[in-house]
Design an enzyme around this catalytic site. Structure first.
Site, PDB file in Angstrom:
ATOM      1  CE1 TYR A  46      -4.304   0.234  -0.428  1.00 30.07           C
ATOM      2  CE2 TYR A  46      -4.388  -1.509   1.207  1.00 30.07           C
ATOM      3  CZ  TYR A  46      -5.002  -0.754   0.214  1.00 30.07           C
ATOM      4  OH  TYR A  46      -6.301  -1.001  -0.119  1.00 30.07           O
ATOM      5  CD  GLU A  48      -3.995   4.362   0.439  1.00 26.20           C
ATOM      6  OE1 GLU A  48      -3.026   3.650   0.801  1.00 26.20           O
ATOM      7  OE2 GLU A  48      -5.185   4.076   0.629  1.00 26.20           O
ATOM      8  CG  ASP A 192      -8.061  10.682 -23.780  1.00 20.14           C
ATOM      9  OD1 ASP A 192      -7.097   9.931 -23.991  1.00 20.14           O
ATOM     10  OD2 ASP A 192      -9.127  10.293 -23.274  1.00 20.14           O
ATOM     11  CE  LYS A 221      -7.105   2.440 -25.539  1.00 13.27           C
ATOM     12  NZ  LYS A 221      -7.322   3.269 -24.372  1.00 13.27           N
ATOM     13  NE  ARG A 227      -7.003  -3.276 -19.659  1.00 12.26           N
ATOM     14  CZ  ARG A 227      -7.416  -3.337 -20.927  1.00 12.26           C
ATOM     15  NH1 ARG A 227      -6.877  -4.222 -21.745  1.00 12.26           N
ATOM     16  NH2 ARG A 227      -8.348  -2.543 -21.376  1.00 12.26           N
TER      17      ARG A 227
HETATM   18  N1  DSN Z   1     -12.071   1.023 -24.690  1.00 12.87           N
HETATM   19  C1  DSN Z   1     -11.065   1.853 -25.284  1.00 12.87           C
HETATM   20  C2  DSN Z   1     -11.030   1.714 -26.768  1.00 12.87           C
HETATM   21  O1  DSN Z   1     -11.254   0.622 -27.225  1.00 12.87           O
HETATM   22  O2  DSN Z   1     -10.765   2.666 -27.471  1.00 12.87           O
HETATM   23  C3  DSN Z   1     -11.195   3.262 -24.895  1.00 12.87           C
HETATM   24  O3  DSN Z   1     -11.402   3.358 -23.540  1.00 12.87           O
END
Ligand code: DSN
Length: 428
Positions: A46, A48, A192, A221, A227
């Protein structure tokens, strides 16, 4: 006793990933060292607070881990400040909104049904319930954002926060033009970059950092990490950058965002995930990652061109980045049917609304396709034509179970030449 039920399911998923063609634009395959960090003993801790300012003892090691993640991320994007604790991109966005908006204040983002994201003001999301969202969209004829329309809406609605960025938009963003609009109406500008982050990090797309007050991203991504989410502040944005709070006091933007993350949105940070983020930032700092990013874009362009040759309609006519949106209306097939057909052949895509869609989000008229994951597997432009042929064959013979089985076998044999987890460059 080993939990065979779960580990057998994990093995099954491993095989699914290994045998199939993964085309979900928001997915990727992490390196084995990213996986190792995620599965480490750091999960037991933990912590915080922030490095050096924790609410728990025994944080001396995780402080080093988190500081390293912050430093690597700042270096990767040339940012002046970063927070690596958000558990997801959605959490990163909500922490920013908590920091800079009061309930009921106006934000302007890209409409979800035209490529935007849930957290950019969708009425079914906290962002649309707590704040007052207004939207810009894309043009029906071109599938592109018209910056003059964004300006018009911004002047009319006077948002306090303008968001650029999308989940399904295959073109690059003019962050400088958005910043001019933000300055004209006195708004904060947030990008974003969850989808194109890895491409931006290597200079392959426009960089929001010189123009946006705040940048949020996911890490899993095109960035190819675990993630998770992160928040950055741009380099030439004065920091400390004062912003008035509800109590009338002036606080630094960075301190407001830190508080937005914790205690605003989250409890304890996931230090095992932060360690894995640090590993992936190290990998992304390597020159090899630019080769990967260039290949992601080259593969997407090759795919878009092969789809066009077969008469598929690509929203906006092509791609600048890692993804594309196919409008299947001229093929007489819904997004849902296409997704199910392709999944049966071991080609994974997601159904997606297209701009001005006449079908519901559960059915849709389109599919979104992306190249980050297959590029990690090692596929190049020359294979993109084959992948598109297989997709077309599966969609054309969608009621033919024998054809689907044949395509699935072809894919299994093709993908056996592309093993997982080959991308393990370390950069200190
Ligand atoms: N779920 C994601 C996507 O597939 O673009 C975005 O949060």
């Amino acid at each position: 006793m080993r939990d065979n039920i779960i580990f057998d399911l994990i093995q099954k998923e491993n095989e699914r990933q290994l045998h199939g063609i993964e085309l979900i634009a928001s997915e990727n395959f992490v390196s084995s060292q990213v996986l190792e960090a995620m599965g480490s003993v750091l999960t037991n801790k933990y912590a915080e607070g922030l490095p050096g300012r924790r609410y728990y003892g025994g944080c001396q090691v995780v402080d080093e881990v988190e500081n390293l993640a912050i430093e690597r991320l700042k270096k990767l994007f040339g940012a002046s400040w970063a927070n690596v604790q958000p558990h997801s991109g959605a959490n990163a966005n909500s922490a920013v909104m908590l920091a800079v908006l009061r309930p009921g204040e106006t934000m302007l983002g890209l409409d979800l049904s035209q490529g935007g994201h849930l957290t950019h003001g969708s009425p079914v999301n906290y962002s649309g319930k707590l704040y007052r969202p207004v939207f810009y969209g894309v043009e029906k004829e071109t599938g592109l954002i018209d910056i003059n329309k964004v300006q018009e809406i911004a002047h009319r609605e006077k948002p306090k926060l303008i968001i650029c960025g999308a989940s399904a938009y295959s073109r690059d963003w003019d962050y400088a033009a958005f910043r001019n609009i933000a300055d004209e109406v006195g708004a904060l500008l947030m990008a974003d970059i969850a989808h194109p982050a890895g491409l931006i990090a290597k200079g392959l797309l426009n960089n929001p950092l010189p123009h946006c007050h705040i940048v949020t991203s996911t890490t899993h991504k095109t960035l190819r990490g675990p993630r998770g989410g992160v928040i950055l502040i741009g380099n030439d944005i004065p920091n400390p950058w004062g912003i008035a709070t509800t109590k009338g006091e002036v606080r630094m933007l960075s301190s407001l965002i830190d508080s937005g993350v914790f205690p605003g949105m989250q409890g304890g940070p996931l230090e095992h995930i932060i360690a894995a983020k640090a590993v992936s930032f190290g990998e992304a700092l390597s020159p090899d990652f630019a080769i990967y990013g260039r290949q992601v874009i080259a593969n997407a362009k090759a795919m878009a061109s092969a789809f066009s040759d077969l008469g598929y309609h690509i929203v906006s006519g092509g791609t600048d980045n890692h993804c594309m949106l196919l409008d299947l209306r001229n093929k007489g097939i819904s997004g849902k049917e296409a997704e199910n057909t392709l999944v049966a052949a071991d080609i994974t895509v997601n159904k997606n609304m297209v701009p001005f869609d006449d079908k519901s989000p559960m059915v849709t008229s389109g599919i979104r396709i992306g190249t980050p994951a297959i590029t990690t597997r090692g596929l190049k432009e020359s294979e993109m034509g084959i992948v598109v042929q297989l997709i077309d064959e599966a969609l054309t013979h969608r009621s033919d179970i024998v054809a689907t089985k044949r395509i699935k076998e072809k894919i299994k044999s093709m993908m056996s030449a592309y093993p997982l987890f080959q991308n393990t460059t370390i950069v200190a």
